[in-house]
Motif scaffolding. Structure first.
Motif, PDB file in Angstrom:
ATOM      1  N   GLU A  11       1.244  -1.276   0.112  1.00 50.79           N
ATOM      2  CA  GLU A  11      -0.253   0.057   0.208  1.00 50.79           C
ATOM      3  C   GLU A  11       1.398   1.426  -0.225  1.00 50.79           C
ATOM      4  OE1 GLU A  11      -1.818  -3.444   1.337  1.00 50.79           O
ATOM      5  OE2 GLU A  11      -0.364  -1.817   2.796  1.00 50.79           O
ATOM      6  N   GLN A  12       2.233   1.251   0.204  1.00 50.77           N
ATOM      7  CA  GLN A  12       2.829   2.305   0.899  1.00 50.77           C
ATOM      8  C   GLN A  12       4.127   2.527  -0.793  1.00 50.77           C
ATOM      9  OE1 GLN A  12       3.605   2.626   4.582  1.00 50.77           O
ATOM     10  NE2 GLN A  12       5.025   1.282   4.277  1.00 50.77           N
ATOM     11  N   ALA A  13       4.772   1.365  -1.600  1.00 54.58           N
ATOM     12  CA  ALA A  13       5.495   1.916  -2.172  1.00 54.58           C
ATOM     13  C   ALA A  13       5.133   1.018  -3.559  1.00 54.58           C
ATOM     14  CB  ALA A  13       6.681   0.804  -1.577  1.00 54.58           C
ATOM     15  N   GLY A  14       5.714   0.808  -4.377  1.00 55.84           N
ATOM     16  CA  GLY A  14       5.640   0.259  -5.874  1.00 55.84           C
ATOM     17  C   GLY A  14       6.419  -0.694  -5.850  1.00 55.84           C
ATOM     18  N   PRO A  15       5.757  -1.607  -7.135  1.00 57.28           N
ATOM     19  CA  PRO A  15       5.546  -2.985  -6.872  1.00 57.28           C
ATOM     20  C   PRO A  15       7.902  -2.920  -6.990  1.00 57.28           C
ATOM     21  CG  PRO A  15       5.810  -2.288  -9.015  1.00 57.28           C
ATOM     22  CD  PRO A  15       4.986  -0.989  -7.923  1.00 57.28           C
ATOM     23  N   ARG A  16       8.664  -1.679  -7.894  1.00 60.06           N
ATOM     24  CA  ARG A  16      10.237  -2.212  -8.252  1.00 60.06           C
ATOM     25  C   ARG A  16      10.922  -2.071  -6.888  1.00 60.06           C
ATOM     26  NH1 ARG A  16      11.928  -2.736 -12.834  1.00 60.06           N
ATOM     27  NH2 ARG A  16      13.929  -1.829 -12.180  1.00 60.06           N
ATOM     28  N   GLU A  17      10.168  -1.102  -6.302  1.00 61.19           N
ATOM     29  CA  GLU A  17      10.612  -0.043  -4.747  1.00 61.19           C
ATOM     30  C   GLU A  17      10.492  -1.574  -3.892  1.00 61.19           C
ATOM     31  OE1 GLU A  17      10.273   2.608  -7.714  1.00 61.19           O
ATOM     32  OE2 GLU A  17       8.631   0.973  -7.242  1.00 61.19           O
ATOM     33  N   LEU A  18       9.283  -2.264  -3.426  1.00 63.52           N
ATOM     34  CA  LEU A  18       9.390  -2.868  -2.888  1.00 63.52           C
ATOM     35  C   LEU A  18      10.917  -4.705  -2.890  1.00 63.52           C
ATOM     36  CD1 LEU A  18       5.756  -3.720  -3.094  1.00 63.52           C
ATOM     37  CD2 LEU A  18       6.376  -2.810  -0.697  1.00 63.52           C
ATOM     38  N   VAL A  19      10.421  -4.795  -4.341  1.00 60.66           N
ATOM     39  CA  VAL A  19      11.915  -6.186  -4.376  1.00 60.66           C
ATOM     40  C   VAL A  19      12.730  -5.574  -3.935  1.00 60.66           C
ATOM     41  CG1 VAL A  19      13.091  -6.939  -5.679  1.00 60.66           C
ATOM     42  CG2 VAL A  19      10.692  -6.394  -5.714  1.00 60.66           C
ATOM     43  N   SER A  20      13.209  -4.237  -3.913  1.00 61.32           N
ATOM     44  CA  SER A  20      14.630  -3.096  -4.194  1.00 61.32           C
ATOM     45  C   SER A  20      14.797  -3.037  -1.777  1.00 61.32           C
ATOM     46  CB  SER A  20      15.180  -2.306  -4.467  1.00 61.32           C
ATOM     47  OG  SER A  20      14.168  -1.115  -4.117  1.00 61.32           O
ATOM     48  N   PRO A  41      -5.409   0.536  -0.814  1.00 59.49           N
ATOM     49  CA  PRO A  41      -4.501   1.219   0.444  1.00 59.49           C
ATOM     50  C   PRO A  41      -5.743   1.519   0.567  1.00 59.49           C
ATOM     51  CG  PRO A  41      -4.273   2.865  -1.404  1.00 59.49           C
ATOM     52  CD  PRO A  41      -4.875   1.244  -2.115  1.00 59.49           C
ATOM     53  N   TRP A  42      -5.511   1.474   2.533  1.00 55.43           N
ATOM     54  CA  TRP A  42      -5.970   1.807   3.101  1.00 55.43           C
ATOM     55  C   TRP A  42      -6.812   3.938   3.395  1.00 55.43           C
ATOM     56  CZ3 TRP A  42      -2.534  -1.083   4.528  1.00 55.43           C
ATOM     57  CH2 TRP A  42      -2.985  -2.624   5.576  1.00 55.43           C
ATOM     58  N   LEU A  43      -5.414   4.627   3.004  1.00 58.09           N
ATOM     59  CA  LEU A  43      -6.241   5.748   2.876  1.00 58.09           C
ATOM     60  C   LEU A  43      -5.100   5.997   1.966  1.00 58.09           C
ATOM     61  CD1 LEU A  43      -4.421   6.689   6.676  1.00 58.09           C
ATOM     62  CD2 LEU A  43      -7.247   6.494   5.716  1.00 58.09           C
ATOM     63  N   GLU A  44      -5.889   6.884   1.152  1.00 57.45           N
ATOM     64  CA  GLU A  44      -5.311   7.453  -0.454  1.00 57.45           C
ATOM     65  C   GLU A  44      -3.703   8.196   0.141  1.00 57.45           C
ATOM     66  OE1 GLU A  44      -7.798  10.098  -3.167  1.00 57.45           O
ATOM     67  OE2 GLU A  44      -9.908   8.186  -2.662  1.00 57.45           O
ATOM     68  N   SER A  45      -3.455   8.704   1.144  1.00 62.67           N
ATOM     69  CA  SER A  45      -1.733   9.257   1.454  1.00 62.67           C
ATOM     70  C   SER A  45      -1.302   8.330   1.493  1.00 62.67           C
ATOM     71  CB  SER A  45      -2.189   9.948   2.422  1.00 62.67           C
ATOM     72  OG  SER A  45      -2.301   8.907   3.728  1.00 62.67           O
ATOM     73  N   GLN A  46      -1.663   6.423   1.451  1.00 60.63           N
ATOM     74  CA  GLN A  46      -0.655   5.451   1.278  1.00 60.63           C
ATOM     75  C   GLN A  46      -0.471   5.676  -0.708  1.00 60.63           C
ATOM     76  OE1 GLN A  46      -2.997   2.520   3.296  1.00 60.63           O
ATOM     77  NE2 GLN A  46      -1.241   2.245   4.790  1.00 60.63           N
ATOM     78  N   GLY A  47      -1.269   5.917  -1.169  1.00 64.21           N
ATOM     79  CA  GLY A  47      -1.208   5.674  -3.165  1.00 64.21           C
ATOM     80  C   GLY A  47      -0.747   4.792  -4.086  1.00 64.21           C
ATOM     81  N   HIS A  48      -0.787   3.680  -3.352  1.00 62.86           N
ATOM     82  CA  HIS A  48      -0.495   2.219  -3.623  1.00 62.86           C
ATOM     83  C   HIS A  48      -1.456   1.306  -3.857  1.00 62.86           C
ATOM     84  CE1 HIS A  48       3.461   4.063  -5.597  1.00 62.86           C
ATOM     85  NE2 HIS A  48       3.805   4.942  -4.237  1.00 62.86           N
ATOM     86  N   ALA A  49      -1.386  -0.258  -4.629  1.00 62.35           N
ATOM     87  CA  ALA A  49      -1.824  -1.169  -4.699  1.00 62.35           C
ATOM     88  C   ALA A  49      -1.130  -1.945  -5.485  1.00 62.35           C
ATOM     89  CB  ALA A  49      -3.138  -1.186  -4.372  1.00 62.35           C
ATOM     90  N   SER A  50       0.098  -3.000  -5.442  1.00 65.58           N
ATOM     91  CA  SER A  50       0.311  -3.640  -6.567  1.00 65.58           C
ATOM     92  C   SER A  50       0.394  -4.997  -6.431  1.00 65.58           C
ATOM     93  CB  SER A  50       2.137  -3.699  -6.533  1.00 65.58           C
ATOM     94  OG  SER A  50       2.713  -3.519  -5.527  1.00 65.58           O
TER      95      SER A  50
END
Length: 321
Positions: A11-20, A41-50
């Motif tokens: 919910e808080q990082a993009g897929p490439r970032e999650l792997v790194s 995400p739970w809140l829009e401020s988190q900004g992700h859901a890969s």
């Protein structure tokens, strides 16, 4: 000694970032990792859901030691249990035996997207129990047909099976889920350090099995910035899972948490860079009898400094628990 894990928060990082991030967590010495499986995400401020399963496949190839785990996948709405079994078996092969399948009864936030409605909690648990049975049958090999109260499986088979099927974890929050976990699970998953959950799990057959908890934290040398970020992105968590499982989207979480103050979050989440405060946040799980605890660092762009700090400061202190 309690094993300490790292959470990949989709919910808080993009897929490439999650792997790194999980590669860095492995290098930092974390004992295991888990990943959330969300469509929102739970809140829009988190900004992700890969898509967690694509991230897991990439993580399996990018890492070599750290165990991987869903925390948790719902095998009843977005995914049919036969599909979950295939995904999990494939992940166990890709990771060379490092994968554990964490399952739960789900949240409306994520499962509503397929338009299947959102039944009462006791029905969701019935569905979870039936789904776990199907997954176990497919892990055992051969053809499986099943016609139950909630699911149909017609002549299914897993053609690529690992030598050892992935252990299955069941998320618990009350007696009924503890019964399912004790009967069908290889480990317990919980987000609260409640001794009664572990006691019930043991009574239903889970004695001696691993017990995994999860703790949100917010590292930042600027404590005020940490509190502000935790309030911005994690204030929803203070409502508890009985409420959070029912809410349908970020707007509902925004409304439910509108009166939650930064001080409320500060009292519930370890914020700043005081090692002792972070150890104190984990200690209740150790004292309750949890064998593993996964940390959530709040803030997708703040993972690298947290991991650097954890390697040199936090993990050595947590090893003493």
């Amino acid at each position: 000694m309690v094993r300490i894990g790292y959470t990949m928060m989709t919910e808080q990082a993009g897929p490439r970032e999650l792997v790194s991030h999980v590669v860095r967590a492995e290098n930092a010495g974390f004992d295991f990792s888990v990943i959330s499986d969300h469509s929102f995400p739970w809140l829009e401020s988190q900004g992700h859901a890969s898509y967690a399963w694509s991230v897991l496949g990439a993580a399996a190839q990018a890492t070599s030691r750290i165990p991987l785990m869903t925390y948790v996948t719902c095998p009843t709405f977005r995914y049919h249990p036969a599909v979950v079994a295939q995904k999990a078996a494939t992940m166990q092969i890709l990771s060379q035996g490092r994968f554990r399948l964490g399952l739960g009864s789900g949240e409306n936030l994520n499962e509503h997207i397929v338009g299947a409605g959102w039944p009462a909690a006791h029905v969701r648990l019935e569905m979870l129990e039936e789904a776990v049975g199907i997954i176990h049958s497919l892990f055992a090999g051969g053809y499986v047909s099943h016609h139950g109260a909630h699911f149909d499986v017609e002549n299914a088979r897993l053609w690529d099976l690992p030598d050892d099927p992935p252990p299955i974890g069941i998320a618990v929050s009350g007696d009924r889920s503890c019964e399912i976990a004790g009967r069908y699970g290889d480990l317990l998953i919980a987000t609260e350090p409640k001794q009664e959950l572990l006691t019930a799990f043991g009574a239903y057959g889970g004695a001696g099995k691993p017990r995994i908890g999860q703790v949100p934290v917010c590292y930042d040398p600027d404590r005020d910035a940490a509190v502000a970020r935790a309030h911005d992105q994690f204030r929803w968590s203070l409502a508890g899972w009985k409420v959070n499982a029912e809410l349908p989207g970020p707007a509902a979480f925004e409304q439910a948490a509108q009166h939650t103050r930064p001080d409320d979050v500060d009292a519930a989440v370890a914020c700043g860079d005081d090692v002792d405060a972070f150890v104190a946040a984990v200690r209740p799980y150790a004292e309750a009898g949890f064998t593993e605890v996964a940390l959530i660092q709040i803030g997708g762009e703040h993972q690298t400094p947290f991991l650097e700090w954890a390697e040199t400061k936090l993990l050595p202190a947590l090893r003493d628990l």
